[in-house]
Design an enzyme around this catalytic site. Structure first.
Site, PDB file in Angstrom:
ATOM      1  N   CYS A   4      52.706  75.042  23.357  1.00 29.14           N
ATOM      2  CA  CYS A   4      51.460  74.067  23.345  1.00 29.14           C
ATOM      3  C   CYS A   4      51.258  73.997  25.146  1.00 29.14           C
ATOM      4  O   CYS A   4      50.166  73.739  25.709  1.00 29.14           O
ATOM      5  CB  CYS A   4      51.972  72.890  23.170  1.00 29.14           C
ATOM      6  SG  CYS A   4      52.015  72.544  21.275  1.00 29.14           S
ATOM      7  N   CYS A  51      46.827  83.495  38.702  1.00 32.13           N
ATOM      8  CA  CYS A  51      46.894  82.756  37.488  1.00 32.13           C
ATOM      9  C   CYS A  51      47.685  81.583  37.505  1.00 32.13           C
ATOM     10  O   CYS A  51      48.075  81.171  38.528  1.00 32.13           O
ATOM     11  CB  CYS A  51      47.324  83.734  36.381  1.00 32.13           C
ATOM     12  SG  CYS A  51      49.106  84.113  36.451  1.00 32.13           S
TER      13      CYS A  51
END
Length: 490
Positions: free
Chosen positions: A274, A445
């Protein structure tokens, strides 16, 4: 004159007959109305008698049931198996024919274990506690974090850093203090699973990783417990009732287990959490509520009732229709857990020889670039601070997060080039590599994994045409920790 008199007499006679017929029709209509009322009253009386008989039979059955005798021994003043307070609390479900007095007594006698007190476990435990399950056990070794609160509804801001099990039980006690709550403040392991499961009748898998799903399923097969399993990610979820009916390994009439449905785990690199993929709160809430519903159906069903055919329920929040049901096959003849030729045994589980991490695989942090191809977050800050306005030779900062994350927060003048689908895009749009030719390129990132892969891909596809290309080690997590503490933490 005779003719006139005769005609008048006939007219009078006809008029009199018509009046008599009209009166008779009115009387007949009235009699029919009375008959209809009488028949309706008769039906009501018969229905009332039937309902009274059904109610009496259920009461008598409950009074003679082992559950009732148990509760009479514990609380002799409960004439009907439940206290007046319980009748009042559970009355709205007691009057449902699918539950009734016997079903409520089964709920009160049931012992349910929930593994995972997160997004699935919170709504599942809330509805099971609300329904009056007698004993509710919760297994979880994690503590509450602020990022949990948008979906894990049993926790609250003032309980951040508390064990999730303790936080959930505090919430559940406020909802229903009559339930016996048992905390297990540790992650489930192969050596502890069977011992814990032996104290419960039903198990709910509310975890979020393949390693725990295989472990929980194996332990349910070995301990003979029905399993309600669910998962959720992003905007989708799935649900199945497994090992129902719970039969010994090799029994053809037993329900399939998790290994029957998924004999092999997904590639480790494809497993997204998640935290990485995201999750919409109501999606995981829907799946947790459905788990509670399936558990209640299992508990309240009469003994020896036929189990529903095995199926996999698929939910997609943005699809039409949102729900699809897929029929599952029965037990696999070669299943490692529930077939006659099984390899998963009690001794292999408790001895620790079952290595679920090795079976499912684990993705280690990416570390594929030499030190000369990496810079720190502090180096990136120094580079950006040294740039002069309108410098055509300034390094290009490529942000390879997806567009949604890039829109949340980004460095000034950085370019978004998502790693997902990057190879295809580079092949289709050769201008991208042309624009990078002869330039210094810095790739960043979220965590510093995708950026390394992007550096490697760009180097290969550009054939070394860039002046230099480097990865920002640790990504924006390192940037927040080392440079900008106000950078969003998501």
């Amino acid at each position: 004159m005779a003719t006139v008199f005769s005609t008048s007499a006939v007219d009078a006679q006809v008029a009199a007959l018509r009046q008599q017929i009209q009166a008779a029709e009115e009387q007949l209509s009235h009699l029919r109305e009375q008959l209809a009322h009488a028949e309706e009253a008769q039906h009501r009386a018969q229905d009332a008698g039937k309902l009274e008989t059904d109610w009496q039979q259920e009461i008598l059955g409950a009074l003679n049931s082992p559950q009732h005798q148990y509760y009479q021994d514990q609380q002799p003043n409960q004439r009907f198996g439940l206290s007046n307070a319980e009748f009042k609390r559970y009355g709205r479900q007691l009057i449902m024919p699918q539950v009734g007095l016997q079903g409520q007594l089964r709920l009160k006698a049931a012992r349910v274990l929930i593994v995972g007190a997160g997004g699935l476990g919170c709504p599942a435990s809330a509805y099971l506690a609300g329904a009056g399950v007698g004993t509710l056990g919760l297994v979880d070794g994690d503590t509450v974090e602020e990022s949990n609160l948008h979906r894990q509804i049993a926790h609250s801001t003032d309980r951040v850093s508390m064990f999730k099990v303790d936080s959930a039980i505090a919430y559940l006690r406020g909802l229903n203090p009559n339930v016996n709550y048992i905390p297990h403040r540790a992650h489930l392991t192969p050596s502890t699973a069977l011992e814990i499961f032996s104290n419960y009748d039903f198990v709910l898998d509310c975890t979020d990783h393949p390693t725990s799903r295989y472990l929980i399923s194996d332990a349910c097969v070995l301990s003979g417990k029905p399993l309600v399993s669910a998962s959720a990610l992003r905007t989708e979820g799935q649900l199945s009732v497994l090992n129902n009916p719970p039969r010994a390994p090799g029994a053809s009439d037993g329900g399939p287990c998790y290994r029957c449905v998924f004999p092999r785990p997904p590639p480790a690199e494809s497993v997204v959490s998640c935290g990485e993929g995201g999750i919409l709160g109501p999606v995981v809430g829907v799946m947790g509520i459905l788990q509670a519903l399936e558990a209640i159906k299992l508990i309240t069903s009469p003994p020896n009732s036929a189990a529903a055919p095995p199926s996999l329920l698929l939910f997609s929040a943005y699809s039409i229709p949102q729900f699809r049901n897929v029929k599952l096959r029965s037990r696999r003849l070669d299943c490692a857990s529930c077939s006659a030729s099984r390899t998963v045994t009690e001794s292999s589980l408790t001895s620790g020889s079952m290595d679920y991490v090795a079976f499912c695989g684990v993705t280690n942090p990416v570390d594929i670039l030499p030190p000369c191809s990496r810079i720190s977050a502090g180096d990136l800050l120094s580079t950006l601070a040294s740039l002069s306005p309108h410098d055509d030779e300034a390094p290009i900062v490529l942000d390879v997060r997806d567009q949604t994350q890039f829109e949340l927060c980004s460095l000034p003048n950085s370019i978004n080039l998502p790693y997902q689908g990057l190879q295809t895009r580079l092949r289709q749009d050769t201008q991208i590599l042309e624009d990078l030719k002869g330039r210094d390129v810095l790739v960043v990132c979220k965590l510093g994994n995708d950026s390394q892969l992007a550096v490697q891909m760009l180097e290969t596809m550009s054939s070394g045409s860039m002046k230099s290309i480097k990865d920002v080690q640790g990504g924006f997590r390192a940037w927040r920790n080392e440079v900008d503490p106000e950078w969003p933490d998501y």
